[in-house]
Design a protein around this motif. Structure first.
Motif, PDB file in Angstrom:
ATOM      1  N   HIS A   1       0.817  -1.220   0.000  1.00  0.00           N
ATOM      2  CA  HIS A   1       0.000   0.000   0.000  1.00  0.00           C
ATOM      3  C   HIS A   1       0.847   1.265   0.000  1.00  0.00           C
ATOM      4  O   HIS A   1       0.315   2.373  -0.131  1.00  0.00           O
ATOM      5  CB  HIS A   1      -0.942   0.006   1.198  1.00  0.00           C
ATOM      6  CG  HIS A   1      -0.249  -0.184   2.520  1.00  0.00           C
ATOM      7  ND1 HIS A   1       0.506  -1.300   2.829  1.00  0.00           N
ATOM      8  CD2 HIS A   1      -0.186   0.617   3.625  1.00  0.00           C
ATOM      9  CE1 HIS A   1       0.992  -1.190   4.048  1.00  0.00           C
ATOM     10  NE2 HIS A   1       0.601  -0.030   4.552  1.00  0.00           N
TER      11      HIS A   1
ATOM     12  N   ASP B   1      -4.994  12.918  -6.081  1.00  0.00           N
ATOM     13  CA  ASP B   1      -6.119  12.620  -5.185  1.00  0.00           C
ATOM     14  C   ASP B   1      -5.915  11.222  -4.607  1.00  0.00           C
ATOM     15  O   ASP B   1      -6.534  10.247  -5.040  1.00  0.00           O
ATOM     16  CB  ASP B   1      -7.433  12.714  -5.951  1.00  0.00           C
ATOM     17  CG  ASP B   1      -8.648  12.513  -5.049  1.00  0.00           C
ATOM     18  OD1 ASP B   1      -8.463  12.293  -3.835  1.00  0.00           O
ATOM     19  OD2 ASP B   1      -9.776  12.550  -5.574  1.00  0.00           O
ATOM     20  N   LYS B   2      -5.040  11.129  -3.630  1.00  0.00           N
ATOM     21  CA  LYS B   2      -4.630   9.824  -3.111  1.00  0.00           C
ATOM     22  C   LYS B   2      -5.780   9.089  -2.446  1.00  0.00           C
ATOM     23  O   LYS B   2      -5.884   7.860  -2.535  1.00  0.00           O
ATOM     24  CB  LYS B   2      -3.475  10.015  -2.124  1.00  0.00           C
ATOM     25  CG  LYS B   2      -2.749   8.725  -1.799  1.00  0.00           C
ATOM     26  CD  LYS B   2      -1.417   8.981  -1.163  1.00  0.00           C
ATOM     27  CE  LYS B   2      -0.657   7.675  -0.968  1.00  0.00           C
ATOM     28  NZ  LYS B   2       0.678   7.903  -0.389  1.00  0.00           N
ATOM     29  N   LYS B   3      -6.662   9.802  -1.780  1.00  0.00           N
ATOM     30  CA  LYS B   3      -7.772   9.157  -1.083  1.00  0.00           C
ATOM     31  C   LYS B   3      -8.658   8.386  -2.060  1.00  0.00           C
ATOM     32  O   LYS B   3      -9.021   7.229  -1.814  1.00  0.00           O
ATOM     33  CB  LYS B   3      -8.601  10.198  -0.333  1.00  0.00           C
ATOM     34  CG  LYS B   3      -9.735   9.590   0.480  1.00  0.00           C
ATOM     35  CD  LYS B   3     -10.519  10.654   1.226  1.00  0.00           C
ATOM     36  CE  LYS B   3     -11.675  10.027   2.001  1.00  0.00           C
ATOM     37  NZ  LYS B   3     -12.485  11.057   2.709  1.00  0.00           N
ATOM     38  N   THR B   4      -8.989   9.008  -3.193  1.00  0.00           N
ATOM     39  CA  THR B   4      -9.827   8.346  -4.192  1.00  0.00           C
ATOM     40  C   THR B   4      -9.105   7.147  -4.795  1.00  0.00           C
ATOM     41  O   THR B   4      -9.693   6.075  -4.984  1.00  0.00           O
ATOM     42  CB  THR B   4     -10.216   9.328  -5.313  1.00  0.00           C
ATOM     43  OG1 THR B   4     -10.980  10.398  -4.742  1.00  0.00           O
ATOM     44  CG2 THR B   4     -11.045   8.643  -6.392  1.00  0.00           C
TER      45      THR B   4
ATOM     46  N   GLU C   1      -6.788   5.321  -3.446  1.00  0.00           N
ATOM     47  CA  GLU C   1      -6.726   4.234  -2.459  1.00  0.00           C
ATOM     48  C   GLU C   1      -8.051   3.499  -2.371  1.00  0.00           C
ATOM     49  O   GLU C   1      -8.087   2.275  -2.183  1.00  0.00           O
ATOM     50  CB  GLU C   1      -6.336   4.794  -1.090  1.00  0.00           C
ATOM     51  CG  GLU C   1      -4.872   5.182  -0.992  1.00  0.00           C
ATOM     52  CD  GLU C   1      -4.513   5.783   0.350  1.00  0.00           C
ATOM     53  OE1 GLU C   1      -3.308   5.820   0.678  1.00  0.00           O
ATOM     54  OE2 GLU C   1      -5.435   6.225   1.066  1.00  0.00           O
ATOM     55  N   GLU C   2      -9.149   4.220  -2.542  1.00  0.00           N
ATOM     56  CA  GLU C   2     -10.462   3.570  -2.529  1.00  0.00           C
ATOM     57  C   GLU C   2     -10.660   2.673  -3.749  1.00  0.00           C
ATOM     58  O   GLU C   2     -11.397   1.688  -3.689  1.00  0.00           O
ATOM     59  CB  GLU C   2     -11.567   4.634  -2.486  1.00  0.00           C
ATOM     60  CG  GLU C   2     -11.656   5.375  -1.157  1.00  0.00           C
ATOM     61  CD  GLU C   2     -12.615   6.543  -1.207  1.00  0.00           C
ATOM     62  OE1 GLU C   2     -13.103   6.862  -2.322  1.00  0.00           O
ATOM     63  OE2 GLU C   2     -12.882   7.142  -0.146  1.00  0.00           O
TER      64      GLU C   2
ATOM     65  N   CYS D   1      -5.455  -1.638  -1.188  1.00  0.00           N
ATOM     66  CA  CYS D   1      -5.746  -0.661  -0.135  1.00  0.00           C
ATOM     67  C   CYS D   1      -7.161  -0.858   0.412  1.00  0.00           C
ATOM     68  O   CYS D   1      -7.392  -0.803   1.625  1.00  0.00           O
ATOM     69  CB  CYS D   1      -5.576   0.754  -0.669  1.00  0.00           C
ATOM     70  SG  CYS D   1      -3.880   1.174  -1.122  1.00  0.00           S
ATOM     71  N   TYR D   2      -8.101  -1.109  -0.497  1.00  0.00           N
ATOM     72  CA  TYR D   2      -9.503  -1.315  -0.114  1.00  0.00           C
ATOM     73  C   TYR D   2      -9.644  -2.547   0.779  1.00  0.00           C
ATOM     74  O   TYR D   2     -10.280  -2.502   1.841  1.00  0.00           O
ATOM     75  CB  TYR D   2     -10.340  -1.463  -1.385  1.00  0.00           C
ATOM     76  CG  TYR D   2     -11.780  -1.869  -1.162  1.00  0.00           C
ATOM     77  CD1 TYR D   2     -12.752  -0.928  -0.829  1.00  0.00           C
ATOM     78  CD2 TYR D   2     -12.167  -3.199  -1.288  1.00  0.00           C
ATOM     79  CE1 TYR D   2     -14.071  -1.310  -0.635  1.00  0.00           C
ATOM     80  CE2 TYR D   2     -13.480  -3.588  -1.099  1.00  0.00           C
ATOM     81  CZ  TYR D   2     -14.425  -2.644  -0.766  1.00  0.00           C
ATOM     82  OH  TYR D   2     -15.736  -3.029  -0.569  1.00  0.00           O
TER      83      TYR D   2
ATOM     84  N   LYS E   1      -7.895  -2.246   4.313  1.00  0.00           N
ATOM     85  CA  LYS E   1      -8.714  -1.498   5.266  1.00  0.00           C
ATOM     86  C   LYS E   1      -9.846  -2.369   5.804  1.00  0.00           C
ATOM     87  O   LYS E   1     -10.220  -2.280   6.982  1.00  0.00           O
ATOM     88  CB  LYS E   1      -9.277  -0.248   4.569  1.00  0.00           C
ATOM     89  CG  LYS E   1     -10.041   0.685   5.482  1.00  0.00           C
ATOM     90  CD  LYS E   1     -10.483   1.933   4.727  1.00  0.00           C
ATOM     91  CE  LYS E   1     -11.238   2.891   5.643  1.00  0.00           C
ATOM     92  NZ  LYS E   1     -11.691   4.097   4.891  1.00  0.00           N
TER      93      LYS E   1
ATOM     94  N   ASP F   1       4.871  12.830  -4.214  1.00  0.00           N
ATOM     95  CA  ASP F   1       3.975  11.758  -3.796  1.00  0.00           C
ATOM     96  C   ASP F   1       4.767  10.647  -3.103  1.00  0.00           C
ATOM     97  O   ASP F   1       5.763  10.143  -3.636  1.00  0.00           O
ATOM     98  CB  ASP F   1       3.232  11.189  -5.008  1.00  0.00           C
ATOM     99  CG  ASP F   1       2.369  10.003  -4.647  1.00  0.00           C
ATOM    100  OD1 ASP F   1       1.314  10.209  -4.031  1.00  0.00           O
ATOM    101  OD2 ASP F   1       2.759   8.864  -4.983  1.00  0.00           O
TER     102      ASP F   1
END
Length: 606
Positions: A370, A384-387, A389-390, A395-396, A399, A556
């Motif tokens: 990850h 947009d790292k959050k998107t 990762e989703e 990563c999904y 979590k 990044d």
């Protein structure tokens, strides 16, 4: 997700820029044979044909060259003699397969393994605690050295999985994840299981496959660069080897008939002869052409049937199969099912892309990191790292199933000071270099004080180059002074006896990559972007920062982690220290890390 995939596919619709004119020779048994104007496609390529601005996918090449045989993905209305323009379509087929899977999910038409995979990803089944089955033989399958405790723990957790269960293996750079994949696959195969090793990249699949016994392992597809030790695993290679003389004789006969056909086609002035009274000769030539074409059709059908039968048998009998995620859903694997699937480089695979592999098996092992690169989408802001990762399956799932994750923690690849930065700032001490890493250093013939930055006792250095970025019309960036500095460093390395193939040059931007390539004029030196270097390694890595203004992209964490951990013996980072320190990001911490080790230099002084 569906709208994103449709948008991405639309952006790729011009993949048919390079088209190959061809003509259909034969259609039979789910195969089509075509005569191409020039050879472009080889075994394992995914091919389609162009209809106006639309591309219709056909299937995978099982026999390459000018005379092409393709295993069709689905029945197509093709006719003998039909003219087509062929193009490479793997990217488009990849989107199509994901979109089709989403449509099946939306319509509730999932069955069997597809429903199980959907449940583990989008549901929350109670899987309980991880079980471990004891690993009797703790040796590596290729080199025989003892596996470390973390590697053994991961393999035992894989062996302890039951149907409907998943496991996540966190494998930071140089911790032996490929060895773990290969060992686990062999242990499962020895238990009588069928195993699929897959990834979104050919390279990741090949790295694991080459460690396994060739007699029980099959590689389906065409690696981008087939190294000699991988070739014996390939389906096409094994098929020809088994068929041997039978296929050789058949193809020789086909070749002779094709040459005969060329001779007859030399008489293209048949109509002119007809005008001057050569009617009997005209009829004779026409009859001969018809006769040869008929014989060729029969021979093509015989050869294709022979190839199809043998390749089907080889696939059916293989204990371990390696394939990319896309090709695992195409002939000859389209209807194949497995007990266990191991998916490598999962951080960069999107959820729907990884699902293409997961729907093939009863148990799922996701191997990734990850802290490395995430999925790439042209339609999304890559910062947009959050998107991202989703959208990353690893990563999904990490979590969601953190309790079902195991770490590989001992690092073997790089000098301890090279990996030390990522150890401290990226992995928070979760990886540790083994003692032998201290001895991984450059072996230079000589070096002078003028090039002190090449001192083998300084495995990590930063060179300040007072350059300024420029921006191309397309938006990509380049930095002339850093590119020139890179060229000079490469020349110094060569003069000191370093071979070109030992050097890798990484930059965040395509424009800088292209500029450096033009300056070097050395095809043996790999120059590429960070995204293309994941999974690779070199003795010496030169990382060219390039940016001096907006540093968000280059700073990044995942991108820098990949770039810095590709080097085994020497990491040289070029950049404008003033711009970097002004940004006060991870690169600024890197400069401080290097300064602690007396590895900071001003390159303009040389």
């Amino acid at each position: 997700m569906e709208s994103l995939l449709l948008s991405e596919r639309e952006n790729k619709k011009n993949v048919h820029k390079e088209k190959v004119p061809s003509k259909v020779i034969d259609v039979s048994e789910g195969l089509v044979t075509l005569d191409c104007q020039f050879p472009k496609f080889e075994e394992g390529d995914i091919v389609g044909y162009v209809i106006k601005s639309h591309v219709e996918p056909m299937g995978m090449v099982i026999r390459g060259g000018k005379t092409l045989t393709i295993s069709l993905r689905r029945p197509l209305k093709l006719k003998e003699g039909q003219s087509l323009h062929l193009c490479e379509t793997e990217v488009l087929v990849g989107y199509d397969l994901q979109i089709e899977l989403i449509e099946r999910i939306k319509s509730g038409k999932l069955e069997g393994l597809e429903r199980r995979a959907y449940s583990i990803v989008f549901g929350r089944p109670n899987l309980g605690k991880l079980r471990r089955d004891r690993l009797a033989d703790r040796r590596d399958i290729k080199d025989g050295f003892p596996l470390d405790d973390y590697q053994v723990e991961a393999i035992e957790a894989i062996l302890g999985l039951r149907n409907g269960e998943c496991l996540l293996v966190i494998g930071p750079p140089g911790t032996g994840k490929t060895r773990v994949i290969a060992k686990a696959a062999l242990e499962l195969a020895n238990r009588g299981e069928r195993v699929l090793i897959t990834s979104h990249t050919n390279r990741a699949v090949d790295n694991a496959i080459e460690l396994l016994p060739v007699d029980i392992t099959l590689r389906v597809g065409r690696p981008e660069k087939v190294v000699p030790n991988i070739r014996p695993y390939l389906l096409s290679y094994k098929t020809r080897t088994v068929l041997g003389l039978r296929l050789e004789c058949l193809e020789k006969e086909i070749s002779e008939l094709k040459n005969m056909l060329k001779e007859y086609y030399k008489y293209k002035l048949i109509d002119e002869w007809h005008k001057v009274g050569y009617k009997e000769k005209v009829e004779c030539i026409r009859n001969k052409l018809h006769e040869v074409k008929s014989k060729l059709k029969i021979l093509y059908e015989e050869r294709n049937s022979m190839l199809l039968r043998e390749s089907t048998k080889l696939v059916r009998d293989a204990h371990i199969i390696g394939s990319t995620l896309i090709k695992s859903n195409l002939p000859p694997l389209i209807n194949e099912r497995f007990d266990t699937v191991l998916i490598d480089e999962c951080s960069q695979a999107s959820i729907t892309l990884a699902l293409l592999g997961m729907i093939k098996a009863k148990k799922w092992i996701l191997v990734g990191d990850h802290k490395q690169l995430l999925p790439i989408f042209q339609e999304l802001d890559m910062s947009d790292k959050k998107t991202l990762e989703e959208l990353s399956i690893f990563c999904y799932m990490l979590k969601k199933y953190n309790e079902r994750a195991v770490w590989l923690k001992q690092h073997y690849r790089s000098n301890n000071e090279i990996i030390g930065f990522s150890q401290r700032y990226i992995y928070n001490g979760n990886i540790v270099p083994v003692k032998g890493c201290r001895n991984i250093k450059l072996n230079l013939q000589s070096y002078t004080r003028e090039v002190a930055f090449l001192n083998p006792e300084l495995p990590v250095v930063f060179l300040h180059v007072d350059g300024i970025e420029s921006i191309e019309e397309a938006g990509s960036r380049f930095n002339e002074r850093e590119a020139e500095a890179t060229k000079r460093i490469v020349q110094i390395l060569k003069d000191l006896g370093i071979e070109s193939h030992e050097i890798g040059i990484i930059t965040p931007y395509r424009a800088q990559r292209n500029y450096i390539k033009e300056l070097l004029e050395d095809e043996e030196i790999e120059v590429n972007t960070v995204d293309s270097f994941q999974g690779r390694e070199k003795d010496i890595i030169i990382f060219d920062v390039t940016s001096t203004q907006d540093m968000n992209f280059v700073e990044d964490e995942s991108r820098l982690n990949v770039a810095f951990t590709r080097a085994r013996k020497k990491l040289i980072v070029l950049g404008n220290a003033n711009s970097i320190n002004q940004y006060q990001g991870l690169l600024s911490k890197f400069i401080s890390y290097v300064e602690e080790r007396n590895g900071y230099f001003i390159f303009d002084a040389y």
